[in-house]
Scaffold this active site. Structure first.
Site, PDB file in Angstrom:
ATOM      1  N   LEU A 559       0.623  -1.247   0.076  1.00 52.17           N
ATOM      2  CA  LEU A 559       0.129  -0.069  -0.172  1.00 52.17           C
ATOM      3  C   LEU A 559       0.910   1.210   0.053  1.00 52.17           C
ATOM      4  CD1 LEU A 559      -2.707  -1.066   2.703  1.00 52.17           C
ATOM      5  CD2 LEU A 559      -2.908  -1.211  -0.233  1.00 52.17           C
ATOM      6  N   GLY A 560       2.011   1.154   0.475  1.00 54.12           N
ATOM      7  CA  GLY A 560       3.002   2.306   0.617  1.00 54.12           C
ATOM      8  C   GLY A 560       4.261   1.949   1.261  1.00 54.12           C
ATOM      9  N   GLY A 563       9.670   5.833   6.170  1.00 52.66           N
ATOM     10  CA  GLY A 563      11.278   5.726   6.383  1.00 52.66           C
ATOM     11  C   GLY A 563      11.548   4.760   7.157  1.00 52.66           C
ATOM     12  N   PHE A 564      10.562   3.895   7.874  1.00 51.61           N
ATOM     13  CA  PHE A 564      11.036   2.642   8.704  1.00 51.61           C
ATOM     14  C   PHE A 564      10.323   1.353   8.090  1.00 51.61           C
ATOM     15  CE2 PHE A 564      11.383   6.121  11.834  1.00 51.61           C
ATOM     16  CZ  PHE A 564      12.771   6.131  11.843  1.00 51.61           C
ATOM     17  N   SER A 566       7.288  -0.588   5.263  1.00 45.42           N
ATOM     18  CA  SER A 566       6.458  -0.945   4.291  1.00 45.42           C
ATOM     19  C   SER A 566       4.990  -1.270   4.826  1.00 45.42           C
ATOM     20  CB  SER A 566       6.834  -1.787   3.110  1.00 45.42           C
ATOM     21  OG  SER A 566       8.006  -1.395   2.486  1.00 45.42           O
ATOM     22  N   VAL A 567       4.051  -0.733   4.194  1.00 47.72           N
ATOM     23  CA  VAL A 567       2.665  -1.308   4.640  1.00 47.72           C
ATOM     24  C   VAL A 567       1.851  -2.030   3.548  1.00 47.72           C
ATOM     25  CG1 VAL A 567       0.417  -0.452   5.354  1.00 47.72           C
ATOM     26  CG2 VAL A 567       2.301   1.148   5.692  1.00 47.72           C
ATOM     27  N   LYS A 580       2.012  -3.142   8.830  1.00 45.50           N
ATOM     28  CA  LYS A 580       3.315  -2.268   8.510  1.00 45.50           C
ATOM     29  C   LYS A 580       4.358  -3.345   9.166  1.00 45.50           C
ATOM     30  CE  LYS A 580       5.510   1.733  10.434  1.00 45.50           C
ATOM     31  NZ  LYS A 580       5.445   3.048  11.320  1.00 45.50           N
ATOM     32  N   ASP A 676       5.553  13.834  14.029  1.00 47.95           N
ATOM     33  CA  ASP A 676       5.794  13.662  12.458  1.00 47.95           C
ATOM     34  C   ASP A 676       4.424  13.776  11.976  1.00 47.95           C
ATOM     35  OD1 ASP A 676       7.172  12.995  10.197  1.00 47.95           O
ATOM     36  OD2 ASP A 676       7.051  10.951  10.349  1.00 47.95           O
TER      37      ASP A 676
END
Length: 864
Positions: A559-560, A563-564, A566-567, A580, A676
């Site tokens: 899905l995206g 920085g730490f 992927s989802v 995630k 953030d």
């Protein structure tokens, strides 16, 4: 002096008892009505969901209602609308709901034997509350639902709007009204899965079915009004349509299409009439009693009516052609529906076994699953299985409308071969469905990422111009005669063995010792980490890595990424989730623990819900609720789509972000700074409700601390000036919020290097435009209605500028921001319009280990 008057002799008329009864009847009725029949309530009223409520009624099916307001039936007996707490079965979870109950003289029947309560609207279907939850109609006119732990679950967000009272109408509409009896908020504007007579479903609104009769969470099916008709979809990526009813009725006066449920019909009003569409209003059975219609968990839209024996289905409103086989889940995923209602699996054999098997042999309607699951790591082993005389569930639409409507979008691939190849190259594709055009020389291709029920071709649906190929995984092949011969293999193994033993003799001792030391260190490290996670307060569900691997189909649909990690999209039982996965170790583990500790112990309607996590060996994964519209950045920066959000939707998103941050900053035991805030970390559900996500950088701040010292963290372009000192408070989130608000209003990134040099930095541009009194130059030109609401847009920009003050003490709190957005207070007028720090501020605490070296202003909010 006259004698005192004597008492009248006793009445001896034979009618005296009847006259006495008639005299006290109004008193009896008013006592009964007063004990329950309250259709209205005023502010400063408080209800607690427990046995202290006077009207707890349990029904034979195990359901219970705890009624708060009742609009009694004018006939004294029969179905009436009520609002209160409702539960079914075990009663361990409650909805705040509007429901229909059978009443006797305005009071609920004590032991009802017929007519269980029917829920027609609920406030918190995705977040049921527990015993001792509270509903507070505040003095400010806001209706607030809190769970037993005092967390806010739902609110009407109507504070400061001159609300005078709350009312349940005779048609089942829960509304808040002002002194002029004008509606401030009403449940009819927020439909769930049902409609009642007199209710309107407007363009863009949805009826969303429950997952099941016992699980109120929003399920796969939804019914919505579009500009040219009524459509029903099963949710996937993209959604797939299974019912269409075009509009040919009168044009809507407000230019927005809508459907109204009346006695005897569904009446359509179109924003425009599509040429050649013959559909008219849907005729329904006339009501002889109370009716309502509900979109069921199986996709049917059913009309219910009260009868002498209870509730009866009097119509299946969506007539699908030719029969139930046209419903997407009638035979589950991959299941083939026959005209006799039987379910079977696709045929095809590989290495002596079928490609598909029943999920449950005793319940064929649950569908089928691949014997060998599709793996994105083995695309070379994918092939397409042609299904003979089989079409997709939505093929009937081609018969009715002369075109194929499997989805809101299909691919412009003009021949069958290119359609097949496109599916084989696309990991998420589950099938290739090609529909030929009228001249059979070209057509359209549909590549579903989720394959629902199939159906056999039937005489009434001769769909010869359509072909269907299902993707399957070829089972691994065993070694055959073409492999290395035994003699050659022995020679190779002999040489390898000699070389291996020679090298191994030199390094065996060092290798064993090294591995032993490394193993002990890793073991101790993992034990320490496991202990850390076992001590996390309010621990959510813990999953194994294998469970999440299966749920995400081996992490095939991304899905995206951030920085730490992927989802990935996944599915746990019947619930879609976002998983995630941290891609790295080291620093990422701190962020992982921070996120579990932070969001695992808090709950709020505008914070993304953490369902569970996995901490197994080196694997670190978080499981979130699935937000189908993704992150905010793709809707305001116009990546891969041309749809602009209207102004009301943008305002709602801004308000939701503010309320989520207000909860973090002011309503938790410790202040929580997110650190953030940016559009990529704001997720949107199917109704464009916004939720704050990604708590990997969050920092806890004790209530007695004025600030905390920490190294610089966050995303360039959104960092407040005080990051230069490493002394920060939750006010850094407010600065970031101001940047995000400007991005939402302007429809562009804060740092956009595609712009001319003088316009690269949005906040610097804002600084110039406000001094020139030309703020309207910044408004997003993709949205036409932004200029219709100029005054509101300018007010929101002024709020953003208040949040962008360089001096953090001059920024408002998030609760103040919420009040401004709700109209309770005005924006501060005495503002400094210099929003960009021009001189780096040196840190005064040189002994702090986590403090970063001083940075230039360009790394914070952007260049001057």
């Amino acid at each position: 002096m006259p004698p005192p008057p004597q008492p009248a002799p006793p009445m001896r008329s034979p009618y005296r008892f009847l006259l006495l009864f008639l005299a006290i009847l109004p008193c009896l009725r008013s006592v009964d009505a007063q004990s329950f029949d309250y259709p209205t309530a005023g502010p400063s009223t408080f209800w607690t969901n427990n046995l202290s409520l006077k009207h707890n009624v349990t029904y034979p099916d195990g359901s219970m209602v705890r009624a708060i307001l009742l609009r009694s039936n004018p006939a004294f007996f029969g179905p009436s609308f009520s609002v209160g707490f409702f539960c079914n079965a075990a009663c361990d979870a409650f909805l705040l709901a509007v429901f229909i109950v059978y009443t006797n003289s305005g009071a609920l029947i004590t032991n009802p034997m017929i007519g269980s309560p029917q829920v027609v609207w609920s406030a918190n279907r995705d977040r049921p509350v527990r015993e001792n939850a509270t509903l507070h109609f505040t003095e400010a006119g806001n209706l607030v639902l809190r769970d037993a732990d005092s967390t806010i679950v739902w609110s009407t967000n109507t504070s400061g709007r001159s609300v005078l009272g709350m009312n349940i109408t005779a048609s089942g509409n829960l509304l808040l009204f002002d002194r002029k009896n004008a509606s401030i908020w009403q449940s009819f504007d927020h439909p769930t899965d049902s409609l009642v007579p007199g209710q309107t479903l407007r363009e863009g609104q949805r009826l969303i079915a429950n997952i099941s009769t016992t699980n109120w969470t929003r399920g796969q099916f939804y019914l919505t009004v579009l500009a040219d008709g009524l459509r029903a979809f099963v949710d996937s990526s993209p959604p797939q349509v299974y019912y269409i009813h075009g509009f040919s009725g009168p044009e809507a006066k407000n230019k927005s299409a809508y459907v109204t449920f009346t006695n005897g019909s569904l009446e359509f009003f179109a924003s425009f009439t599509k040429p050649g569409v013959p559909d008219e209003n849907i005729t329904l059975p006339s009501a002889s009693s109370v009716q309502y219609m509900r979109l069921e968990s199986d996709g049917h839209l059913k009309l219910y009516e009260w009868g002498t024996t209870g509730w009866n289905v009097v119509d299946d409103v969506m007539k699908l052609y030719p029969d139930n086989c046209a419903y997407p889940t009638v035979c589950g995923e991959y299941g083939i529906c026959s005209n006799n209602g039987q379910c079977s699996c696709p045929s095809g054999i590989s290495n002596g076994s079928n490609y598909f098997r029943q999920i449950n042999d005793r319940q064929p309607s649950l569908g089928c699953s691949p014997v060998t699951p599709l793996s994105c790591q083995s695309l070379q082993d994918h092939q397409l299985l042609a299904l003979k005389d089989v079409t997709y569930f939505s093929s009937w639409l081609a018969v009715e409308y002369g075109t194929y409507f499997p989805s809101v979008a299909s691919f412009n691939l003009k021949n069958e071969e290119s359609c097949q190849q496109a599916c084989l190259k696309n990991c998420s594709c589950k099938a290739a469905i090609f529909q030929y055009g009228q001249n059979t020389s070209d057509g359209s291709c549909f590549l579903p990422s989720q394959l629902f029920s199939l159906m056999n071709n039937q005489p009434t649906v001769t769909h010869q111009n359509s072909t269907l190929y299902v993707k399957v995984q070829i089972a691994p092949k065993t070694t055959n005669g073409t492999s290395i011969s035994p003699t050659s293999k022995k020679k190779v193994m002999g040489v390898g063995a000699i070389l291996g033993f020679t090298i191994g003799a030199l390094f065996a001792v060092f290798l064993i010792v090294g591995l032993f030391v490394l193993f002990m260190r890793l073991k101790n490290s993992h034990m320490e980490e496991e202990d850390q996670f076992d001590q996390v307060p309010g621990m959510p569900t813990r999953f194994s890595f294998e469970e999440l691997k299966v749920a995400t189909e081996n992490f095939c649909k991304k899905l995206g990424e951030g920085g730490f990690g992927s989802v990935f999209e996944g599915k746990l039982d019947d619930m879609r989730v976002a998983v995630k996965r941290l891609d790295g170790v080291g620093q990422g583990r701190k962020e992982f623990l921070a996120e579990v500790e932070t969001i695992g112990s808090i709950h709020h309607i505008y914070l993304v819900r953490l369902i569970g996590f996995c901490a197994e060996k080196s694997y670190r994964l978080l499981v979130y609720e699935y937000m189908c519209n993704g992150s905010l950045d793709k809707w305001i920066f116009y990546r891969n789509q041309d749809i602009a959000l209207d102004w009301q939707t943008r305002c709602r998103i801004i308000t939701h972000i503010a309320k989520g941050l207000s909860y973090l900053h002011e309503e938790c035991r410790q202040r929580i700074a997110h650190l953030d805030i940016k559009p990529q970390n704001i997720l949107l559900d199917d109704n464009f409700n916004a939720k704050v996500s990604d708590f990997g950088l969050a920092k806890m701040i004790d209530r007695d601390q004025s600030h905390v010292m920490t190294r610089m963290r966050g995303t360039p372009g959104y960092l407040a000036p005080e990051w230069l000192t490493s002394r920060i408070t939750e006010k850094v989130d407010i600065y970031s919020f101001g940047v995000v608000v400007m991005e939402i209003v302007c429809g562009r990134k804060n740092l956009d290097y595609s712009q001319p040099e003088e316009s690269i930095h949005l906040i610097s541009l804002l600084q110039e435009k406000v001094k020139e009194d030309r703020l309207l130059d910044l408004i997003d030109n993709h949205s036409n209605d932004m200029h219709w609401y100029r005054e509101e847009v300018i007010k929101i920009m002024q709020l953003a500028m208040w949040c962008l003050q360089i001096d953090s003490n001059k920024r408002p709190s998030m609760s103040t921001v919420v009040k401004v957005l709700e109209g309770a207070i005005n924006v501060e007028t005495c503002l400094d319009y210099n929003f960009v720090a021009t001189t780096p501020v040196m840190s005064s605490n040189t002994n702090h280990l986590d403090a970063s070296p001083p940075q230039s202003a360009s790394l914070l909010s952007g260049p001057r």
